[in-house]
Design an enzyme around this catalytic site. Structure first.
Site, PDB file in Angstrom:
ATOM      1  N   ARG A  51     -75.863 152.956 -53.540  1.00 58.30           N
ATOM      2  CA  ARG A  51     -76.797 153.576 -52.584  1.00 58.30           C
ATOM      3  C   ARG A  51     -78.231 153.219 -52.976  1.00 58.30           C
ATOM      4  NH1 ARG A  51     -78.340 158.485 -53.564  1.00 58.30           N
ATOM      5  NH2 ARG A  51     -76.262 159.325 -54.015  1.00 58.30           N
ATOM      6  N   TYR A 103     -87.736 151.986 -27.139  1.00 54.38           N
ATOM      7  CA  TYR A 103     -86.280 152.048 -27.135  1.00 54.38           C
ATOM      8  C   TYR A 103     -85.835 153.500 -26.896  1.00 54.38           C
ATOM      9  CZ  TYR A 103     -81.558 151.812 -28.989  1.00 54.38           C
ATOM     10  OH  TYR A 103     -80.206 151.907 -29.152  1.00 54.38           O
ATOM     11  N   ASP A 175     -92.104 147.932 -34.051  1.00 54.59           N
ATOM     12  CA  ASP A 175     -90.690 147.604 -33.859  1.00 54.59           C
ATOM     13  C   ASP A 175     -90.656 146.167 -33.322  1.00 54.59           C
ATOM     14  OD1 ASP A 175     -88.131 147.210 -32.844  1.00 54.59           O
ATOM     15  OD2 ASP A 175     -87.898 149.284 -32.160  1.00 54.59           O
ATOM     16  N   LYS A 200     -79.570 143.265 -33.420  1.00 51.72           N
ATOM     17  CA  LYS A 200     -79.920 142.411 -32.287  1.00 51.72           C
ATOM     18  C   LYS A 200     -80.098 140.963 -32.755  1.00 51.72           C
ATOM     19  CE  LYS A 200     -79.773 146.522 -30.604  1.00 51.72           C
ATOM     20  NZ  LYS A 200     -80.937 147.361 -30.386  1.00 51.72           N
TER      21      LYS A 200
HETATM   22  C1  LIG Z   1     -81.333 148.679 -30.660  1.00 52.28           C
HETATM   23  C2  LIG Z   1     -82.756 148.998 -30.884  1.00 52.28           C
HETATM   24  C3  LIG Z   1     -83.141 150.026 -31.770  1.00 52.28           C
HETATM   25  C4  LIG Z   1     -82.141 150.907 -32.485  1.00 52.28           C
HETATM   26  O1  LIG Z   1     -81.366 150.201 -33.351  1.00 52.28           O
HETATM   27  P1  LIG Z   1     -79.819 150.563 -33.700  1.00 52.28           P
HETATM   28  O2  LIG Z   1     -79.443 149.481 -34.634  1.00 52.28           O
HETATM   29  O3  LIG Z   1     -79.055 150.550 -32.411  1.00 52.28           O
HETATM   30  O4  LIG Z   1     -79.837 151.917 -34.310  1.00 52.28           O
HETATM   31  C5  LIG Z   1     -84.493 150.223 -31.962  1.00 52.28           C
HETATM   32  N1  LIG Z   1     -85.415 149.481 -31.317  1.00 52.28           N
HETATM   33  C6  LIG Z   1     -85.077 148.517 -30.457  1.00 52.28           C
HETATM   34  C7  LIG Z   1     -86.144 147.731 -29.772  1.00 52.28           C
HETATM   35  C8  LIG Z   1     -83.740 148.231 -30.211  1.00 52.28           C
HETATM   36  O5  LIG Z   1     -83.420 147.288 -29.329  1.00 52.28           O
END
Ligand SMILES: *Cc1c(COP(=O)(O)O)cnc(C)c1O
Length: 386
Positions: A51, A103, A175, A200
Site C-alpha cells: 500500500r 466530469y 484534470d 482513458k
Molecule cells: C473518467 C474520468 C474521470 C474519473 O476517472 P475514473 O477512472 O473513472 O474514476 C475523471 N475525469 C475525467 C475527465 C474522466 O474522463
C-alpha cells in the site's frame, strides 16, 4: 521544467523502467508481493508494504511524472480515487472553485461528498477568466479545472488561470485526462497538480480503471504521499503493469486519434442532420485559437448535436455498429454515448441545461479503426435518423 529532457516518445517507453536489477528483465516485472522482507526490524531494503509502495507501481509513477514534466507521480485505483485523495488536503470550511463543465463523477464528489463534509464548491465558466478571480473568497483553498471539458469540449486557458491562482497562493489542479501529456502539459503552463483518469488515453485499451496525480510542489507531494498511503486507494501491481504497457504506445496512439478525429469532425460539420459539432480543432470552434496555443493537437473526442430532440440521438446511437454504445473514452476502439442519459445523468437537468449539455448531445471517442470505416458507420447512422 522537464525533469528528464528526452522526448515524450522515448519517455513513454523508458522512463522509470531500467532493466530490473535482480534478473535484468527488460520489461517491468509485476511484483505482486504485498510485503517485503526487512534485514532487521525497521530497516527495509526499499519497500515495506505494497500500500505504501510497490516496485511496479513505482515504475508507473515515475513514467507518468516524466511524461507530465513533474517531479512526483502517484498512482491510484481510479481517477476518482486520485481526485478524492487530493481533495482530502482540504478541511471543513474550505472553499473550492471548479470549472462548470467537469466530469460527472467529479461534480458528484464536490456536490455529494465534499459538501456534506463542509467544503463548498463554486462552479464557474472559466472561459471568462475574470470569473475565477471574482469567485475567490478568503476561504478558497483550491482551483480545479478540466480542459478540454467533458462533454462540451470547451477550452480554458491554463496559463491565465494558473497566474490568477498563483497570485492568491492557491494550487491549481488540471484534470488532463482528455488531452493526455502528449497534447497538453499543464505543469509547464503553471498548474500545480495534474490529475488523470488513466482509465482513458493513458492506458488506452479499456481494460484498466486507474488514476494518477503528478506535481513538482514538494510540500503538496509530501501530503499526497501521506494520503495515498493513509487512505489506501492504490492500484494493483497487475493494473500498474497494464497501464505501463499501454503507455508505451501513447504517443503513436494520440497522433492517430487526433488525425482521425480531425477528419471526422470536419466531415460531420458538413453533414445533413447535424446541428453543431464541438471539436476544438475546427476553425468554427469558439476556442480554436486557444487550442492552437495551448495544445499540440485537438484530441480524439468529438461531441455533436443532432437536429431534433432526444429521439433522433437515441436512434443515431442505436444504429451505430463500429462505434460501440458505451461510457468511457480514450481506448483503441471507438465509443459513442449520450451524456444526458449516461455519463452526466448524475448532474441535475437544470445544471446540465445551464452549462449547455442538451438532450440531443452525443459524444464520440474516436478510436484507431480505419477512418473510412468509421465515417461509413456515422454516415449510415445519420441516414437512418432522417
Ligand atoms: C473518467 C474520468 C474521470 C474519473 O476517472 P475514473 O477512472 O473513472 O474514476 C475523471 N475525469 C475525467 C475527465 C474522466 O474522463
Amino acid at each position: 521544467m522537464a525533469v528528464d529532457s528526452r522526448s515524450l516518445d522515448t519517455l513513454a517507453i523508458h522512463a522509470g523502467q531500467e532493466p530490473d536489477p535482480s534478473h535484468a528483465a527488460v520489461m517491468q516485472p509485476i511484483v505482486l508481493s504485498s510485503t517485503f522482507a526487512q534485514a532487521e526490524p525497521g530497516v527495509p531494503k526499499r519497500f515495506e508494504y505494497s500500500r505504501s509502495g510497490n516496485p511496479t507501481r513505482e515504475a508507473l509513477e515515475a513514467c507518468l511524472a516524466a511524461l507530465e514534466g513533474g517531479r512526483h507521480g502517484f498512482a491510484f485505483g481510479s481517477g476518482s480515487a486520485a481526485t478524492l485523495t487530493l481533495l482530502h488536503t482540504l478541511r471543513p470550511g474550505d472553499h473550492v472553485i471548479s470549472g462548470d463543465d467537469v466530469y460527472g463523477g467529479t461534480f458528484r464528489l464536490f456536490d455529494k461528498v465534499l459538501k456534506p463534509m463542509g467544503v463548498e464548491t463554486t462552479f464557474v465558466d472559466m472561459r471568462e477568466v475574470t470569473r475565477v478571480e471574482q469567485a475567490i473568497t478568503a476561504k478558497t483553498r483550491l482551483v480545479w479545472m478540466e480542459t478540454p471539458t467533458n462533454p462540451l469540449l470547451k477550452l480554458f486557458d491554463i496559463r491565465k488561470i494558473a497566474a490568477i491562482a498563483k497570485g492568491k497562493g492557491l494550487p491549481l489542479v488540471v484534470d488532463n485526462t482528455f488531452a493526455s501529456p502528449m497534447l497538453q502539459r499543464p505543469l509547464e503552463l503553471g498548474a500545480t497538480v495534474v490529475m488523470h483518469s488513466t482509465t482513458k488515453y493513458i492506458n488506452g485499451h479499456s481494460d484498466v480503471v486507474g488514476g494518477a496525480l503528478v506535481t513538482s510542489d514538494e510540500t503538496l507531494a509530501e501530503r499526497i504521499r501521506f494520503l495515498q498511503n493513509a487512505i489506501g486507494a492504490v492500484p494493483s501491481p497487475m493494473d500498474c503493469y497494464l497501464v505501463l504497457r499501454g503507455l508505451k504506445t501513447l504517443p503513436v496512439r494520440m497522433r492517430q486519434h487526433v488525425k482521425s478525429a480531425s477528419d471526422l469532425a470536419a466531415r460531420l460539420a458538413g453533414a445533413k442532420g447535424v446541428r453543431v459539432v464541438h471539436y476544438p480543432g475546427l476553425p468554427s470552434h469558439p476556442d480554436h485559437a486557444l487550442c492552437q496555443a495551448q495544445m499540440a493537437g485537438a484530441g480524439g473526442m468529438i461531441s455533436l448535436e443532432l437536429d431534433g430532440g432526444i429521439e433522433p440521438s437515441r436512434r443515431f446511437l442505436s444504429a451505430l455498429r463500429i462505434f460501440t454504445l458505451a461510457e468511457s473514452l480514450g481506448g483503441v476502439e471507438s465509443l459513442a454515448e449520450h451524456p444526458a442519459i449516461m455519463t452526466h445523468a448524475s448532474i441535475p437537468p437544470e445544471v446540465r441545461r445551464r452549462v449547455g449539455i442538451s438532450d440531443s448531445l452525443v459524444r464520440l471517442s474516436v478510436g484507431l479503426e480505419d477512418v473510412e470505416d468509421l465515417w461509413n458507420d456515422l454516415e449510415r447512422a445519420l441516414a437512418s435518423v432522417r
